[in-house]
Design a protein around this motif. Structure first.
Motif, PDB file in Angstrom:
ATOM      1  N   GLU A  67      95.219   8.500  34.076  1.00 15.73           N
ATOM      2  CA  GLU A  67      94.983   9.937  34.166  1.00 15.73           C
ATOM      3  C   GLU A  67      96.095  10.570  34.975  1.00 15.73           C
ATOM      4  O   GLU A  67      96.389  10.135  36.089  1.00 15.73           O
ATOM      5  N   LEU A  68      96.721  11.598  34.407  1.00 15.49           N
ATOM      6  CA  LEU A  68      97.798  12.318  35.078  1.00 15.49           C
ATOM      7  C   LEU A  68      97.273  13.668  35.543  1.00 15.49           C
ATOM      8  O   LEU A  68      96.711  14.422  34.742  1.00 15.49           O
ATOM      9  N   LEU A  75      95.263  15.262  32.489  1.00 13.93           N
ATOM     10  CA  LEU A  75      95.403  14.682  31.161  1.00 13.93           C
ATOM     11  C   LEU A  75      94.968  13.226  31.211  1.00 13.93           C
ATOM     12  O   LEU A  75      95.466  12.453  32.021  1.00 13.93           O
ATOM     13  N   VAL A  76      94.016  12.859  30.347  1.00 13.37           N
ATOM     14  CA  VAL A  76      93.585  11.468  30.233  1.00 13.37           C
ATOM     15  C   VAL A  76      94.436  10.826  29.143  1.00 13.37           C
ATOM     16  O   VAL A  76      94.580  11.357  28.047  1.00 13.37           O
ATOM     17  N   ASP A  80      95.681   6.414  22.268  1.00 11.22           N
ATOM     18  CA  ASP A  80      96.016   7.501  21.345  1.00 11.22           C
ATOM     19  C   ASP A  80      96.806   8.636  21.992  1.00 11.22           C
ATOM     20  O   ASP A  80      97.309   9.513  21.291  1.00 11.22           O
ATOM     21  N   THR A  81      96.888   8.633  23.322  1.00 14.08           N
ATOM     22  CA  THR A  81      97.551   9.724  24.039  1.00 14.08           C
ATOM     23  C   THR A  81      98.432   9.164  25.146  1.00 14.08           C
ATOM     24  O   THR A  81      97.935   8.576  26.101  1.00 14.08           O
ATOM     25  N   GLY A  82      99.722   9.366  25.011  1.00 13.22           N
ATOM     26  CA  GLY A  82     100.659   8.935  26.036  1.00 13.22           C
ATOM     27  C   GLY A  82     100.921  10.058  27.020  1.00 13.22           C
ATOM     28  O   GLY A  82     100.487  11.204  26.812  1.00 13.22           O
ATOM     29  N   VAL A  83     101.629   9.737  28.102  1.00 14.57           N
ATOM     30  CA  VAL A  83     102.021  10.751  29.076  1.00 14.57           C
ATOM     31  C   VAL A  83     103.525  10.691  29.301  1.00 14.57           C
ATOM     32  O   VAL A  83     104.147   9.631  29.212  1.00 14.57           O
ATOM     33  N   THR A  94      96.793   8.112  38.011  1.00 16.34           N
ATOM     34  CA  THR A  94      95.808   7.097  38.351  1.00 16.34           C
ATOM     35  C   THR A  94      95.697   6.152  37.167  1.00 16.34           C
ATOM     36  O   THR A  94      95.429   6.584  36.040  1.00 16.34           O
ATOM     37  N   ILE A  95      95.919   4.865  37.426  1.00 15.83           N
ATOM     38  CA  ILE A  95      95.938   3.850  36.376  1.00 15.83           C
ATOM     39  C   ILE A  95      94.751   2.918  36.585  1.00 15.83           C
ATOM     40  O   ILE A  95      94.591   2.338  37.660  1.00 15.83           O
ATOM     41  N   ALA A  96      93.906   2.770  35.560  1.00 12.45           N
ATOM     42  CA  ALA A  96      92.733   1.891  35.642  1.00 12.45           C
ATOM     43  C   ALA A  96      93.185   0.434  35.718  1.00 12.45           C
ATOM     44  O   ALA A  96      94.230   0.058  35.177  1.00 12.45           O
TER      45      ALA A  96
END
Length: 147
Positions: A67-68, A75-76, A80-83, A94-96
């Motif tokens: 999550e950014l 932005l999660v 399917d969704t990069g940052v 934040t990285i799980a």
């Protein structure tokens, strides 16, 4: 990662569970580093304006989520969704713990040089990308097939 991306803060909730792994390649001619990265536990990476990153960091989870949070929103990021982390922005990523991701780091100088060549003129302003990248469809989805 500080050697690749530049100065940043790393907060680890459970330091005894940290199992950082990075495997990748440095493409010196292109000032780019590509690889797979994972931490093995929840971490938060903080970037501040007073100590900006050396690069633009594009990342796409292969598994898990990140999550950014930027001044403009949250932005999660999942498979399917990069940052795209722009170096001049203050932000937290934040990285799980179960997140394994493809990461591409491109130096600020290389990004600016390519843009100036494309525009055929100098670029004075900071180059800041929209942080969300749809990795499920369109042209941008093709780069995720390299994992």
């Amino acid at each position: 990662m500080a050697a690749i991306c530049g100065p940043h803060l790393l907060k680890v909730g459970a330091p005894n569970r940290l199992q950082f792994q990075h495997s990748g390649n440095v493409l010196k001619s292109m000032s780019t580093t590509m690889g797979i990265i994972e931490y093995g536990t929840d971490v938060t990476i903080g970037i501040r304006n007073e100590t900006p990153l050396n690069c633009y960091s594009l990342s796409l989870p292969v598994t898990g989520e990140q999550e950014l949070v930027t001044p403009s929103g949250r932005l999660v990021s999942d498979p399917d969704t990069g940052v795209i982390v722009s170096p001049e922005d203050t932000q937290e990523l934040t990285i799980a713990g179960n997140c394994r991701k493809l990461q591409v780091a491109i130096t600020r100088a290389a990004m600016r040089q390519v843009l100036q060549e494309l525009l055929q003129r100098p670029v004075e302003q900071a180059l800041i990308f929209d942080p969300g990248m749809d990795a499920a469809s369109g042209r941008q989805a093709a780069w995720s097939g390299t994992c």
